[in-house]
Motif scaffolding. Sequence first.
Motif, PDB file in Angstrom:
ATOM      1  N   GLU A   1       0.830  -1.196   0.000  1.00  0.00           N
ATOM      2  CA  GLU A   1       0.000   0.000   0.000  1.00  0.00           C
ATOM      3  C   GLU A   1       0.870   1.252   0.000  1.00  0.00           C
ATOM      4  O   GLU A   1       2.062   1.197   0.263  1.00  0.00           O
ATOM      5  CB  GLU A   1      -0.904   0.012   1.241  1.00  0.00           C
TER       6      GLU A   1
ATOM      7  N   HIS B   1      -2.566   5.664   1.949  1.00  0.00           N
ATOM      8  CA  HIS B   1      -3.545   4.670   2.380  1.00  0.00           C
ATOM      9  C   HIS B   1      -3.349   4.313   3.848  1.00  0.00           C
ATOM     10  O   HIS B   1      -4.305   4.276   4.624  1.00  0.00           O
ATOM     11  CB  HIS B   1      -3.442   3.400   1.524  1.00  0.00           C
TER      12      HIS B   1
ATOM     13  N   HIS C   1      -6.245   6.808   4.662  1.00  0.00           N
ATOM     14  CA  HIS C   1      -7.435   6.215   4.074  1.00  0.00           C
ATOM     15  C   HIS C   1      -7.896   4.895   4.669  1.00  0.00           C
ATOM     16  O   HIS C   1      -9.100   4.610   4.633  1.00  0.00           O
ATOM     17  CB  HIS C   1      -7.227   6.007   2.568  1.00  0.00           C
ATOM     18  N   CYS C   2      -6.988   4.075   5.158  1.00  0.00           N
ATOM     19  CA  CYS C   2      -7.397   2.752   5.636  1.00  0.00           C
ATOM     20  C   CYS C   2      -8.361   2.911   6.809  1.00  0.00           C
ATOM     21  O   CYS C   2      -8.415   3.955   7.461  1.00  0.00           O
ATOM     22  CB  CYS C   2      -6.190   1.909   6.031  1.00  0.00           C
TER      23      CYS C   2
END
Length: 206
Positions: free
Chosen positions: A94, A98, A102-103
């Motif tokens: 990733e 992320h 974002h995760c």
Amino acid sequence: MHYHHTEIALHYHLTLIDLPSASQTEDVYSWVVNGVDCRGFSSAKTWEALQPRESKKDWADLICSTRKTPYKDKNSLLGTKRLFILSCLSGRIETRDHILLHCGFAAEIWTAVFYKMDRHQAPFTTWAELLSWIRRSSASAPSLLRKVVAQSVLYNTWRQRNNVIHNHILLPARTTFKVIDREVRNTFFARRKRRKFKNLLFCWLA
């Protein structure tokens, strides 16, 4: 018979090696960096040779309470444009954005941060949006408050990533946010008598 031939071969090989010098002069060693004798080992000069200093980074003003001005991109989360790592949540390769923005784990933490500081803030979609948010300032969320909180969020999210990879332990996001909350409180309480930090604890608790 085989061992006999091996012994002969070894003896022949040893006869080809030059004997040590009979000189009584002691060997002299020098640590040379970029053609300059350091007159002994110098970790500072060696580091500068291995990691040459670059120009001052445009995100240097976003580092809170640092004693040194950031000049290197490679080892800084704020300076890294694309950092490929193993995601602690998906197990796939990733990006930095992320993992830290974002995760699900990071998104839950940022949601808790926005609830305390800026309830109208939408989730970050890019790293540039995060940097822009840190630079902004308001009465309820001064820029210095944003810097301290953002650094704590990034550090603890990255720490959790390492915790999963190396220790196989995944803490809930709410548990990590409690750690962040305690760090922020302790930071502002310890510096409450400094002019710049005077009202930041109140802003965070409000």
